[in-house]
Design a protein around this motif. Sequence first.
Motif, PDB file in Angstrom:
ATOM      1  N   SER A 220       1.009  -1.457  -0.335  1.00 60.71           N
ATOM      2  CA  SER A 220       0.026   0.107   0.167  1.00 60.71           C
ATOM      3  C   SER A 220       0.802   1.044   0.151  1.00 60.71           C
ATOM      4  CB  SER A 220      -0.826   0.459   1.403  1.00 60.71           C
ATOM      5  OG  SER A 220      -1.754   1.148   0.691  1.00 60.71           O
ATOM      6  N   THR A 221       0.354   2.215  -0.159  1.00 57.89           N
ATOM      7  CA  THR A 221       0.770   3.248   0.082  1.00 57.89           C
ATOM      8  C   THR A 221       0.904   3.906   1.610  1.00 57.89           C
ATOM      9  OG1 THR A 221       0.666   3.727  -2.334  1.00 57.89           O
ATOM     10  CG2 THR A 221       1.575   5.659  -1.567  1.00 57.89           C
ATOM     11  N   CYS A 222       1.598   4.941   2.299  1.00 57.65           N
ATOM     12  CA  CYS A 222       1.924   5.056   3.739  1.00 57.65           C
ATOM     13  C   CYS A 222       0.506   6.894   3.423  1.00 57.65           C
ATOM     14  CB  CYS A 222       2.604   5.986   4.428  1.00 57.65           C
ATOM     15  SG  CYS A 222       2.928   6.882   6.172  1.00 57.65           S
ATOM     16  N   PRO A 223       0.011   6.632   4.129  1.00 61.19           N
ATOM     17  CA  PRO A 223      -1.510   8.218   3.749  1.00 61.19           C
ATOM     18  C   PRO A 223      -0.517   9.176   5.006  1.00 61.19           C
ATOM     19  CG  PRO A 223      -2.585   6.329   5.030  1.00 61.19           C
ATOM     20  CD  PRO A 223      -0.776   6.028   5.136  1.00 61.19           C
ATOM     21  N   GLY A 226       2.854  13.829   1.545  1.00 62.03           N
ATOM     22  CA  GLY A 226       2.564  13.189   0.380  1.00 62.03           C
ATOM     23  C   GLY A 226       3.777  12.692   0.021  1.00 62.03           C
ATOM     24  N   THR A 227       4.997  12.610   0.802  1.00 63.36           N
ATOM     25  CA  THR A 227       6.270  11.754  -0.154  1.00 63.36           C
ATOM     26  C   THR A 227       5.856   9.850  -0.562  1.00 63.36           C
ATOM     27  OG1 THR A 227       7.544  12.391   1.546  1.00 63.36           O
ATOM     28  CG2 THR A 227       8.348  10.063   1.143  1.00 63.36           C
ATOM     29  N   GLY A 228       4.523   9.812   0.212  1.00 64.88           N
ATOM     30  CA  GLY A 228       3.700   8.803   0.282  1.00 64.88           C
ATOM     31  C   GLY A 228       4.923   6.879  -0.542  1.00 64.88           C
ATOM     32  N   CYS A 229       5.595   7.102   1.086  1.00 68.75           N
ATOM     33  CA  CYS A 229       6.388   5.535   0.756  1.00 68.75           C
ATOM     34  C   CYS A 229       5.689   4.692   0.357  1.00 68.75           C
ATOM     35  CB  CYS A 229       6.578   5.870   2.083  1.00 68.75           C
ATOM     36  SG  CYS A 229       8.128   6.811   2.909  1.00 68.75           S
ATOM     37  N   THR A 230       6.199   3.587   0.069  1.00 70.84           N
ATOM     38  CA  THR A 230       5.605   2.321  -0.275  1.00 70.84           C
ATOM     39  C   THR A 230       5.517   1.589   0.879  1.00 70.84           C
ATOM     40  OG1 THR A 230       5.810   2.522  -2.608  1.00 70.84           O
ATOM     41  CG2 THR A 230       5.084   0.220  -1.627  1.00 70.84           C
ATOM     42  N   ILE A 231       4.486   1.071   1.341  1.00 70.04           N
ATOM     43  CA  ILE A 231       4.965   0.361   2.539  1.00 70.04           C
ATOM     44  C   ILE A 231       3.696  -0.866   2.446  1.00 70.04           C
ATOM     45  CG2 ILE A 231       4.799   2.569   3.494  1.00 70.04           C
ATOM     46  CD1 ILE A 231       1.687   1.356   4.862  1.00 70.04           C
ATOM     47  N   THR A 232       4.237  -2.203   3.509  1.00 66.65           N
ATOM     48  CA  THR A 232       3.654  -3.138   3.195  1.00 66.65           C
ATOM     49  C   THR A 232       2.312  -3.766   4.232  1.00 66.65           C
ATOM     50  OG1 THR A 232       5.311  -3.640   2.093  1.00 66.65           O
ATOM     51  CG2 THR A 232       3.758  -5.884   3.214  1.00 66.65           C
ATOM     52  N   THR A 244       5.725  -2.662   7.472  1.00 66.94           N
ATOM     53  CA  THR A 244       7.149  -3.553   7.013  1.00 66.94           C
ATOM     54  C   THR A 244       7.130  -2.785   5.543  1.00 66.94           C
ATOM     55  OG1 THR A 244       7.036  -5.720   5.443  1.00 66.94           O
ATOM     56  CG2 THR A 244       7.633  -5.731   7.847  1.00 66.94           C
ATOM     57  N   SER A 245       8.475  -2.104   5.107  1.00 67.01           N
ATOM     58  CA  SER A 245       8.345  -1.850   3.528  1.00 67.01           C
ATOM     59  C   SER A 245       9.825  -2.878   3.524  1.00 67.01           C
ATOM     60  CB  SER A 245       9.034  -0.166   3.983  1.00 67.01           C
ATOM     61  OG  SER A 245       8.983   0.643   2.208  1.00 67.01           O
ATOM     62  N   ASN A 246       9.497  -2.887   1.752  1.00 72.39           N
ATOM     63  CA  ASN A 246      10.710  -3.639   0.677  1.00 72.39           C
ATOM     64  C   ASN A 246      11.615  -2.853   0.167  1.00 72.39           C
ATOM     65  OD1 ASN A 246       9.302  -5.837   1.357  1.00 72.39           O
ATOM     66  ND2 ASN A 246       8.079  -5.293  -0.431  1.00 72.39           N
ATOM     67  N   ASP A 247      12.712  -3.267   0.063  1.00 69.98           N
ATOM     68  CA  ASP A 247      13.983  -2.292  -0.044  1.00 69.98           C
ATOM     69  C   ASP A 247      13.684  -1.730  -1.629  1.00 69.98           C
ATOM     70  OD1 ASP A 247      15.755  -2.574   2.081  1.00 69.98           O
ATOM     71  OD2 ASP A 247      16.348  -4.751   1.356  1.00 69.98           O
ATOM     72  N   ASP A 248      13.102  -2.494  -2.243  1.00 67.10           N
ATOM     73  CA  ASP A 248      13.033  -2.235  -4.110  1.00 67.10           C
ATOM     74  C   ASP A 248      12.294  -1.139  -4.018  1.00 67.10           C
ATOM     75  OD1 ASP A 248      10.864  -3.698  -3.330  1.00 67.10           O
ATOM     76  OD2 ASP A 248      10.947  -4.921  -4.694  1.00 67.10           O
ATOM     77  N   THR A 249      11.232  -1.034  -3.190  1.00 68.25           N
ATOM     78  CA  THR A 249      10.590   0.879  -3.078  1.00 68.25           C
ATOM     79  C   THR A 249      11.286   1.963  -3.245  1.00 68.25           C
ATOM     80  OG1 THR A 249      10.585   0.803  -0.708  1.00 68.25           O
ATOM     81  CG2 THR A 249       8.956   0.206  -0.871  1.00 68.25           C
ATOM     82  N   GLY A 253      12.394   1.117   1.382  1.00 71.37           N
ATOM     83  CA  GLY A 253      12.469   0.271   2.054  1.00 71.37           C
ATOM     84  C   GLY A 253      12.613   0.650   3.753  1.00 71.37           C
ATOM     85  N   LEU A 254      12.357   2.274   3.584  1.00 70.40           N
ATOM     86  CA  LEU A 254      13.244   3.359   5.037  1.00 70.40           C
ATOM     87  C   LEU A 254      11.611   3.813   5.122  1.00 70.40           C
ATOM     88  CD1 LEU A 254      16.139   5.255   3.735  1.00 70.40           C
ATOM     89  CD2 LEU A 254      15.861   3.674   5.461  1.00 70.40           C
ATOM     90  N   LEU A 255      11.730   4.318   6.379  1.00 74.53           N
ATOM     91  CA  LEU A 255      10.143   4.676   6.944  1.00 74.53           C
ATOM     92  C   LEU A 255      10.188   5.140   8.050  1.00 74.53           C
ATOM     93  CD1 LEU A 255       7.553   1.591   6.952  1.00 74.53           C
ATOM     94  CD2 LEU A 255       7.764   3.037   5.115  1.00 74.53           C
TER      95      LEU A 255
END
Lengths: 346, 592
Positions: A220-223, A226-232, A244-249, A253-255
Amino acid sequence: MVTLKINGTEAVVAEGATVLEAARNAGIYIPSLCQHPKLTPFGGCRLCLVEIKGLPRPVTSCTTPVSEGMEVVTTSPTIERLRKTVLELILSDHPNDCMVCEQAGTCTLQELAYEYGIRENRFEGERRIYAKKDGNPFIERELEKCIMCGRCVKICDEVQGVEAIEFGYRGFDTKICTSFEDDLDCEFCGQCVSVCPTGALTGKLWSKQGRKMGVKEVDSTCPYCGTGCTITYHVKNNEIIRVTSNDDTPNEGLLCVKGRFAYKYVSSPDRLRTPLIKRDGLFFEAGWEEALGLIAERLQGIKAEHGPDAIAALSSARCTNEENYAFQKFIRAAVGTNNVDHCARL
Amino acid sequence: MMHNITVKVCMGTGGVAAGGGEVLDAFLNEISSEGIAASIEKRCSPGKVGCRGLCAKDVLVDVIIGNSKVTYQHVKTDMVPRIVKEHILESNPVLEWAVGEDYHNFHDRQQKVVLSDCGNIDPEDINAYAAVNGYIAARKVVTSMTPEDVISTIKMSGLRGRGGAGFPTGTKWEIAGKQDAKTKYLICNADEGDPGAFMDRSVIEGNPHAVIEGMIIGAYAIGADKGYVYIRAEYPLAVERLKKALDDARTENFLGKEIMGTSFNFDILIKLGAGAFVCGEETALIASIEGQRGMPRAKPPFPVYQGLWGKPTVINNVETLANVPYIMRNGPEWFASFGTEKSKGTKVFAITGKIKNSGLIEVPMGIPLREIIYDIGGGIEGGRQFKAVQTGGPSGGCIPADLLDTPVDFESLAKVGSIVGSGGMVVLDETDCMVNIAKFFLEFTRAESCGKCVPCRIGTKRLLEILERITKGEGKPGDIALLEEMSVDIKMASLCGLGQTAPNPVLSTIKYFRHEYEAHINEKRCPAGVCKDLLTYSVLEEFCKGCGACLRACPAGAIKGEKKKPHIIDPSVCIKCGACLDVCKFKAVKKE
């Protein structure tokens, strides 16, 4: 480019690459606990030892740069014996409580113990025991499980730039310490948690919520901004139990503390589920049709009576760029005023 | 003819501790006192000198009148008036206080290069060093030699690093010299940490200018403009003398900008170590200077390519650098004439343990161990049997009696499972338990491991735990094999020299004294009678006269018995202190 031979097969890699990188590039597996692609090489766990022709002793592939014509052997009876000894030594100072450990299933140490079939251990002796200390709400530190790979120290220093933790003491007594061994008091980004190869660092909120079994991973995308980090999201029984967040985002992978730890709002009973309309000082639940109709009606009324500049609009940094674009377009073009801004911060 | 009179009082750490300062004051007071002052004060100059090796006989005082020198041992302040009156005023040396044959034996077999001026000159006086041709070599080097000439001279001399690894110094300098970098560093490693080793400390305390001169020459050869001396904070006297020496050298323009009228700039900073043994490892030392935790990193890159602050850096040991001025002054052939084919020159050793003349010695490389121990060291104390000599400190090994003819050089010691190391030499006799010795060194390395790599951090701990079990009588069959297996793996898998050598004391004691391990494990017996848990004290009824001496001496109340009847030791109360054995005049107490 540099050409070298790994287990007899030629490999070509960029100059400056390490032997470990070259091997992984070529699809050759070398075990390791302390190496991490985001971090400078450490060379502490000694699992990635390889033999290089012409060198008198095995060297760690994570710290050794490739050179032209180098001949590397990544596995041999000696190398495998040394790796097993190292693993046995680590496990001789480890709680080995995989049954109840949060990290079971995603623990590199557990996986290596499995791979090397370490059921019996030649070594036994004193184990480190520490008094629990941290009162912080986010990061659980079980230092008995720490294998001193240094990843947490390095990511805090080299990536996050915070330097909240460092190695303390010497020899067997070495441990990862905060300044003056106070409670952990950092920005709680949890980058350390994300790189810990064992169960030494976990999220406090995750405790006993579920490990691998029955857990669905939903990207998903962190709500939060606006950076919109990809998260799981890790979801069990329709509840988010971990992020968590994957390295290939795009965010590698940083949050931040919010993205990683502040997900409980999703199932909070206090969370707004419908628009609310205030009448006589009290809020009443309403449908979207009704609420949007009311807004349109009031905006039109104010604009007609006082002109468009009597209206100002404020949007949120939690919206995406696209949402904010659409919003200002609406205010400028439809309402007819430039009085538009957003909170610009979280 | 009236001769000049010189009085030299030993003021190394040993000398100071034994009261050297007070003795020197006593001489100064005595000769300036009324009556005496008038006749000799102007001709007599008492002064302090650095360590002269035989610390066991401190305070050592030389009285030199013209060409005749008498050395006094164990000098106390109350002895000074008589020495001044009889020897200095009346030219009758007080021979009963003079050193004996063993002092001369101790010195006669030595070959002094690095220590040649130690104990002869006042280490706090730059003019004293200049008077023995000090700084002549440095001046010649910076004013008339090219860096390449200097490097080839050092290469020709065959000088190898005295810190332990024995890497050829000239080669190291040559690689550093070839590096194309604006900034390079020269570091003097004075982080001497081996238990029982005090070579580097004595050199700095006794002749700091030789080290500084060596550094100037080294820096010129490699093109460094900044040097560091990384020295233990636990060496206050050495630090103080080094500071003074650096200040004096700056005043004389031997250090600083445009040294000795040339365009060469070089200065030296002191960096105090905080007491971690591992900081003697060069990459950890560099990390420590940079303000980081002293943890080694993997090599390559070697410091000579990427060292301090990422710049080419040469790290040389104190003794290595102190050799340099003498080599430049006397020529490489002179230096190479000492020693063996592959190990040239001399080596300083600190001999301690169960030896008569413990102290600091300098011998040509290749001298047999036997000569060091029996001719120089005077043999074993108390006429006991020699058992082994431990060389190279915690990284070294134990060499047994039947290998006493082994020549002391890099290759020969390696061949018998030990190393030259930095020069510690601990002599062990029949009352030393070899398992216990291995345990002692492992206690040290376990505590001093930096904790970075697994084999050293956990491996040394597990080794130590097994040794502790064995010495407590809890050894199990298979322990020896396990010790050997893990020692080999720890050596191969560890990151730095500390872990790669830490198991050596275990391996070498097993190799040469396996029977002692077996006795501990299989028979629960310590052959040397050292491991307390394996000892029992009992009274031999047939010899016991019932005098009660042991009963009174026992601090634990473990001995019971009536007067004139054989006594009994209760083993459950006995704390195995050995007091009963010591006091029994009838040899009725048995320790086994």
